[in-house]
Design a protein around this motif. Structure first.
Motif: not given
Length: 204
Positions: A23-30, A100-114
């Motif tokens: 899913l992240l690989g579909l992002e053009p800048d990631i 030292g975490a910069d973000a904390f998210l649940v795994k079932d968040a949409p890929a776009a949100q991640l």
């Protein structure tokens, strides 16, 4: 054209890891440049790759994502750390921020949100799941001391007080006192219930 964001993905469940990477690989800048399945493999992977952001699952063999985050934060101050969790436990959020975490998210968040969170942390923003943030504030701080947590964790496998005393290099009475205090603080009926409560709240 903006530069590519290089990401390390640490997740012990291969199907979840592969799905996130795809899913992240579909992002053009990631670009997911490294993947590991264990918490104790994270540091070596970051050393071996030029990474901008580390995505860390909390519950992994070898070391938790929070432990890995603390280790990375000490050695790579500029590296951005995003904690992912299946379990929305308030205590985990507090521990992650302290590590030292910069973000904390649940795994079932949409890929776009991640993907958006990855971009935001690189600009210096902190991204926290709002429901978890509210729960953490409502829950309050972890009432257990480091020693009480250590003894409770060790007691989780059903070890006797004598075994715990030997393992932790403490006296039998000291172990009993730590367990008694932890049980009292958590309003539990016994040590097993205290372990369960502490785990559910993310305090162990």
């Amino acid at each position: 054209m903006s530069r590519t964001i290089k990401v390390l993905l640490a997740e012990d469940q291969s199907m979840v890891r592969e799905a996130l990477a795809a899913l992240l690989g579909l992002e053009p800048d990631i670009d997911v440049v490294a993947q590991v399945a264990r918490g104790d493999e994270v540091l070596a992977a970051v050393r071996a790759h030029d990474v901008d952001v580390a995505l860390l699952d909390i519950e992994m063999p070898g070391a938790t994502g929070i432990e890995a985050a603390a280790e990375l934060h000490r050695e790579f101050a500029a590296l951005k750390l995003v904690i992912l969790t299946t379990f929305g436990r308030p205590g985990y959020l507090r521990s992650a921020m302290e590590a030292g975490a910069d973000a904390f998210l649940v795994k079932d968040a949409p890929a776009a949100q991640l993907a958006a969170a990855i971009r935001k942390v690189l600009t210096g923003e902190r991204v926290i799941d709002p429901a978890l943030a509210a729960a953490a504030l409502a829950e309050g701080a972890n009432p257990l001391t480091d020693r009480e947590r250590e003894v409770l964790r060790a007691a989780a496998d059903g070890s006797t007080n004598a075994d715990l005393a030997t393992t932790l290099h403490l006296s039998h009475g000291t172990v009993r006192n730590y367990l008694s205090t932890a049980i009292q603080k958590l309003a539990a009926r016994n040590r097993a219930e205290a372990v369960t409560i502490a785990r559910e709240k993310g305090w162990l």
